[in-house]
Design an enzyme around this catalytic site. Sequence first.
Site, mmCIF file in Angstrom:
data_model
loop_
_atom_site.group_PDB
_atom_site.id
_atom_site.type_symbol
_atom_site.label_atom_id
_atom_site.label_comp_id
_atom_site.label_asym_id
_atom_site.label_seq_id
_atom_site.Cartn_x
_atom_site.Cartn_y
_atom_site.Cartn_z
ATOM 1 N N LYS A 1 45.929 25.215 65.130
ATOM 2 C CA LYS A 1 45.592 23.900 64.576
ATOM 3 C C LYS A 1 45.177 22.962 65.702
ATOM 4 C CE LYS A 1 49.411 21.780 66.342
ATOM 5 N NZ LYS A 1 49.361 20.707 67.370
ATOM 6 N N ASP B 1 56.740 21.662 63.510
ATOM 7 C CA ASP B 1 55.437 21.790 62.844
ATOM 8 C C ASP B 1 55.241 23.141 62.160
ATOM 9 O OD1 ASP B 1 55.168 23.246 65.156
ATOM 10 O OD2 ASP B 1 53.336 22.277 65.840
#
Length: 287
Positions: A10, A134
């Site tokens: 990401k 995350d």
Amino acid sequence: MTFALEAFAKVNRSLVVLGRRPDGFHEIDTLFQTIDLSDEIRFGEDGALSLSAQGMGLAANADNLVLRAAQVLSAHAGVVRGARIRLVKRIPVGAGLGGGSADAAATLLGLNELWRLGLDIEELSCVAASVGSDVPFFLFGGRARGTGRGERIEPLPDAPDETLVLFLPPFGMATPEVYRALGAGAAPDPLPPRVDAGMLPDRNDLEAAAERLRPEVASLRSALLAEGAVTARLSGSGSTVFGVFREDGAARVAAAALGRRERVRTLVVRTLSRAEWGRRALPPGRW
């Protein structure tokens, strides 16, 4: 039963630090976006839990988030079976691209399938949050807003496809060290209350701290902007810097020129929609 999953990296299109929490973490408001750079994780049935790793000098020991995720899921579900896990590492470590967290999430998805647990996404998200802040995002893919420590995920509609140039410096950055450096500098500008996800600012509040630790980060951002990037940001706590380009051809020309001039590894990647992520990242038949 054997199968393989892709664990996608990401970037943080925006990362606002809202302050320190009582638990010692920082409250953040961030915009995650999946990109098409991935590790591969292979799963096979076995009586014991084992991990082997290939690429980037990664150790297959108890500190690896793949093993940690497997152990946490096993304890949560009361599983006494094992698994044979093979990790092929392509996402740089300590780069702010979420490679370890992506691997952990793929492990939860893969073992949920291999062990036939039938856990839904809400329960898996709770397990993921106990592995890392995350990790829950990587159970959703695409574009999403992360709040709290980053573990509270709000999936968002896909944005138009974008081409990114990644600068991958030959050094990593430890997240705790960057946050300590942030505390030594001026406090970031606060967000107004009730900001819509589409109005999150084009900023990363960790950039100033990372640039104090590594001035090269500022130079790389400036170089991307000079080559025509629409915006250039640090991803997460670094060390990766990425530039957003309007056209694929322009991105490739810029990546080649910058790689030669800055003597830093570059990669051209594109963003992934949630549907494309699902087809490639979820167990067979689950999308």
